[in-house]
Write a protein that holds these residues in place. Structure first.
Motif, PDB file in Angstrom:
ATOM      1  N   VAL A  21      36.970  55.142  78.978  1.00  0.00           N
ATOM      2  CA  VAL A  21      36.465  56.514  78.900  1.00  0.00           C
ATOM      3  C   VAL A  21      35.767  56.847  80.215  1.00  0.00           C
ATOM      4  O   VAL A  21      34.839  56.133  80.619  1.00  0.00           O
ATOM      5  N   PRO A  22      36.233  57.867  80.933  1.00  0.00           N
ATOM      6  CA  PRO A  22      35.612  58.209  82.219  1.00  0.00           C
ATOM      7  C   PRO A  22      34.116  58.441  82.073  1.00  0.00           C
ATOM      8  O   PRO A  22      33.645  59.031  81.101  1.00  0.00           O
ATOM      9  N   GLY A  23      33.378  57.953  83.043  1.00  0.00           N
ATOM     10  CA  GLY A  23      31.921  58.069  82.980  1.00  0.00           C
ATOM     11  C   GLY A  23      31.413  59.459  83.291  1.00  0.00           C
ATOM     12  O   GLY A  23      30.247  59.772  83.002  1.00  0.00           O
ATOM     13  N   GLU A  24      32.275  60.308  83.841  1.00  0.00           N
ATOM     14  CA  GLU A  24      31.822  61.636  84.224  1.00  0.00           C
ATOM     15  C   GLU A  24      32.891  62.673  83.880  1.00  0.00           C
ATOM     16  O   GLU A  24      34.053  62.336  83.641  1.00  0.00           O
ATOM     17  N   ARG A  25      32.461  63.907  83.870  1.00  0.00           N
ATOM     18  CA  ARG A  25      33.361  65.042  83.708  1.00  0.00           C
ATOM     19  C   ARG A  25      32.970  66.100  84.729  1.00  0.00           C
ATOM     20  O   ARG A  25      31.796  66.269  85.057  1.00  0.00           O
ATOM     21  N   SER A  26      33.978  66.826  85.207  1.00  0.00           N
ATOM     22  CA  SER A  26      33.692  67.927  86.131  1.00  0.00           C
ATOM     23  C   SER A  26      33.165  69.120  85.334  1.00  0.00           C
ATOM     24  O   SER A  26      33.181  69.114  84.097  1.00  0.00           O
ATOM     25  N   HIS A  27      32.714  70.158  86.050  1.00  0.00           N
ATOM     26  CA  HIS A  27      32.228  71.363  85.372  1.00  0.00           C
ATOM     27  C   HIS A  27      33.327  71.996  84.534  1.00  0.00           C
ATOM     28  O   HIS A  27      33.038  72.652  83.516  1.00  0.00           O
ATOM     29  N   ALA A  28      34.569  71.764  84.947  1.00  0.00           N
ATOM     30  CA  ALA A  28      35.697  72.333  84.202  1.00  0.00           C
ATOM     31  C   ALA A  28      36.153  71.417  83.071  1.00  0.00           C
ATOM     32  O   ALA A  28      37.103  71.733  82.356  1.00  0.00           O
ATOM     33  N   GLY A  29      35.477  70.257  82.916  1.00  0.00           N
ATOM     34  CA  GLY A  29      35.817  69.342  81.825  1.00  0.00           C
ATOM     35  C   GLY A  29      36.859  68.299  82.189  1.00  0.00           C
ATOM     36  O   GLY A  29      37.331  67.558  81.317  1.00  0.00           O
ATOM     37  N   HIS A  30      37.224  68.235  83.490  1.00  0.00           N
ATOM     38  CA  HIS A  30      38.232  67.246  83.896  1.00  0.00           C
ATOM     39  C   HIS A  30      37.614  65.860  84.035  1.00  0.00           C
ATOM     40  O   HIS A  30      36.438  65.722  84.380  1.00  0.00           O
ATOM     41  N   ARG A  31      38.413  64.841  83.791  1.00  0.00           N
ATOM     42  CA  ARG A  31      37.952  63.460  83.866  1.00  0.00           C
ATOM     43  C   ARG A  31      37.580  63.104  85.316  1.00  0.00           C
ATOM     44  O   ARG A  31      38.306  63.416  86.254  1.00  0.00           O
ATOM     45  N   ARG A  32      36.469  62.367  85.471  1.00  0.00           N
ATOM     46  CA  ARG A  32      36.054  61.841  86.760  1.00  0.00           C
ATOM     47  C   ARG A  32      35.658  60.371  86.562  1.00  0.00           C
ATOM     48  O   ARG A  32      34.904  60.043  85.637  1.00  0.00           O
ATOM     49  N   TYR A  33      36.215  59.518  87.397  1.00  0.00           N
ATOM     50  CA  TYR A  33      36.002  58.069  87.248  1.00  0.00           C
ATOM     51  C   TYR A  33      35.049  57.573  88.328  1.00  0.00           C
ATOM     52  O   TYR A  33      35.243  57.837  89.519  1.00  0.00           O
ATOM     53  N   ASN A  34      34.009  56.832  87.917  1.00  0.00           N
ATOM     54  CA  ASN A  34      33.068  56.279  88.879  1.00  0.00           C
ATOM     55  C   ASN A  34      33.415  54.809  89.175  1.00  0.00           C
ATOM     56  O   ASN A  34      34.415  54.277  88.662  1.00  0.00           O
ATOM     57  N   GLU A  35      32.582  54.131  89.963  1.00  0.00           N
ATOM     58  CA  GLU A  35      32.874  52.756  90.374  1.00  0.00           C
ATOM     59  C   GLU A  35      32.915  51.798  89.184  1.00  0.00           C
ATOM     60  O   GLU A  35      33.738  50.888  89.127  1.00  0.00           O
ATOM     61  N   ALA A  36      32.040  52.008  88.222  1.00  0.00           N
ATOM     62  CA  ALA A  36      32.044  51.140  87.035  1.00  0.00           C
ATOM     63  C   ALA A  36      33.348  51.300  86.248  1.00  0.00           C
ATOM     64  O   ALA A  36      33.892  50.328  85.706  1.00  0.00           O
ATOM     65  N   ASP A  37      33.849  52.532  86.193  1.00  0.00           N
ATOM     66  CA  ASP A  37      35.122  52.779  85.506  1.00  0.00           C
ATOM     67  C   ASP A  37      36.270  52.059  86.210  1.00  0.00           C
ATOM     68  O   ASP A  37      37.167  51.493  85.563  1.00  0.00           O
ATOM     69  N   LEU A  38      36.217  52.076  87.548  1.00  0.00           N
ATOM     70  CA  LEU A  38      37.281  51.416  88.311  1.00  0.00           C
ATOM     71  C   LEU A  38      37.231  49.908  88.116  1.00  0.00           C
ATOM     72  O   LEU A  38      38.281  49.251  88.027  1.00  0.00           O
ATOM     73  N   ASP A  39      36.027  49.342  88.026  1.00  0.00           N
ATOM     74  CA  ASP A  39      35.908  47.904  87.751  1.00  0.00           C
ATOM     75  C   ASP A  39      36.516  47.566  86.394  1.00  0.00           C
ATOM     76  O   ASP A  39      37.242  46.570  86.245  1.00  0.00           O
ATOM     77  N   ARG A  40      36.239  48.410  85.407  1.00  0.00           N
ATOM     78  CA  ARG A  40      36.782  48.165  84.068  1.00  0.00           C
ATOM     79  C   ARG A  40      38.307  48.318  84.072  1.00  0.00           C
ATOM     80  O   ARG A  40      39.013  47.517  83.446  1.00  0.00           O
ATOM     81  N   LEU A  41      38.811  49.293  84.798  1.00  0.00           N
ATOM     82  CA  LEU A  41      40.258  49.494  84.871  1.00  0.00           C
ATOM     83  C   LEU A  41      40.932  48.276  85.505  1.00  0.00           C
ATOM     84  O   LEU A  41      41.997  47.839  85.048  1.00  0.00           O
ATOM     85  N   GLN A  42      40.311  47.736  86.538  1.00  0.00           N
ATOM     86  CA  GLN A  42      40.882  46.545  87.174  1.00  0.00           C
ATOM     87  C   GLN A  42      40.972  45.397  86.188  1.00  0.00           C
ATOM     88  O   GLN A  42      41.982  44.681  86.132  1.00  0.00           O
ATOM     89  N   GLN A  43      39.941  45.216  85.383  1.00  0.00           N
ATOM     90  CA  GLN A  43      39.962  44.154  84.380  1.00  0.00           C
ATOM     91  C   GLN A  43      41.025  44.420  83.324  1.00  0.00           C
ATOM     92  O   GLN A  43      41.718  43.497  82.878  1.00  0.00           O
ATOM     93  N   ILE A  44      41.158  45.667  82.918  1.00  0.00           N
ATOM     94  CA  ILE A  44      42.196  46.029  81.941  1.00  0.00           C
ATOM     95  C   ILE A  44      43.565  45.662  82.483  1.00  0.00           C
ATOM     96  O   ILE A  44      44.393  45.056  81.784  1.00  0.00           O
TER      97      ILE A  44
END
Length: 253
Positions: free
Chosen positions: A29-52
């Motif tokens: 689940v992306p850690g952030e959202r833009s003002h328009a509600g779009h998904r935004r991925y932070n560094e912690a999200d990228l670390d989790r994605l790499q593990q996935i």
């Protein structure tokens, strides 16, 4: 700093649809959202994605991946250690698979058409393709090589076993001759040398006396052949060479 779903898909090598799916099932689940509600991925999200992606590459179902990553008792170092162990095991498995494919390619090149089980049953730990590349390089343009390839392509497991049984029986009789102290120029040694020549002619290619003498010289000039014969009894290779030469001289007179 955060990244859009398209950016993450691009540098992670996955599709946007995959990232949407991971979000929908709660795996990433992306850690952030833009003002328009779009998904935004932070560094912690990228670390989790790499593990996935590590676990997915190793064939883990998504449910197991989620359970591993959400384990409250696991720390990042434990994940890395586990991934390293799994990847090392995977690399070893792939290496063995690559070797098996290489052996199969060489077997096809040599014309040995046996199943893996038959190959182990016939040859055991002795690799029949060990010197295939060198053999082709040295004699690949000769008629003898072409003939041996044609013949080998037709042999069954039973043919290879019969060939090896004949060779083993011949070796035992020659070793007995050596043990008895028979000279290489004696009738017994020359008869076995002739039988050796005929064995080659029956199974591999027509082997005249001149070619047989060339082989004899190779048995003592090439340390691998010398080691093969001398492993059965010291002095075997040199004695056989002399017997082959004597046998050729006997038939030329």
């Amino acid at each position: 700093m955060s990244y859009s779903v398209g950016q993450v898909a691009g540098f992670a090598g996955v599709t946007v649809r995959t990232l949407h799916h991971y979000d929908d099932i709660g795996l990433l689940v992306p850690g952030e959202r833009s003002h328009a509600g779009h998904r935004r991925y932070n560094e912690a999200d990228l670390d989790r994605l790499q593990q996935i992606l590590f676990y997915r590459e190793l064939g883990f179902p998504l449910e197991e991946v989620a359970a591993l990553l959400d384990d409250p008792d696991a720390d990042p170092r434990e994940h890395l250690r586990r991934q390293h162990e799994l990847l090392t095991a995977r690399i070893e498995k792939l290496r063995k698979m690559a070797e098996a494919v290489e052996h199969a390619m060489e077997a096809r090149k040599m014309g040995i058409n046996l199943t893996p089980e038959e190959r182990f049953e016939v040859f055991g730990d002795n690799d029949p393709e060990q010197y295939a590349e060198e053999t082709e390089r040295r004699w690949g343009n000769t008629e003898a090589y072409a003939e041996s390839q044609r013949r080998a392509a037709t042999y069954t497991k039973e043919d290879w076993q019969r060939m090896q049984a004949e060779a083993a029986d011949w070796s035992e009789r020659y070793i007995a001759l050596l043990a008895a102290g028979e000279p290489a120029t004696g009738e017994g040694a020359m008869d076995l040398a002739e039988e050796h020549r005929q064995h080659i002619g029956s199974w591999y290619y027509e082997c005249g006396y001149e070619m047989h003498q060339c082989l004899a010289e190779m048995y003592v000039a090439d340390e691998r052949f010398t080691a093969f014969y001398d492993s059965m009894r010291p002095g075997f290779a040199e004695h056989l060479r002399a017997a082959i030469v004597a046998n050729a001289a006997r038939h030329s007179s």
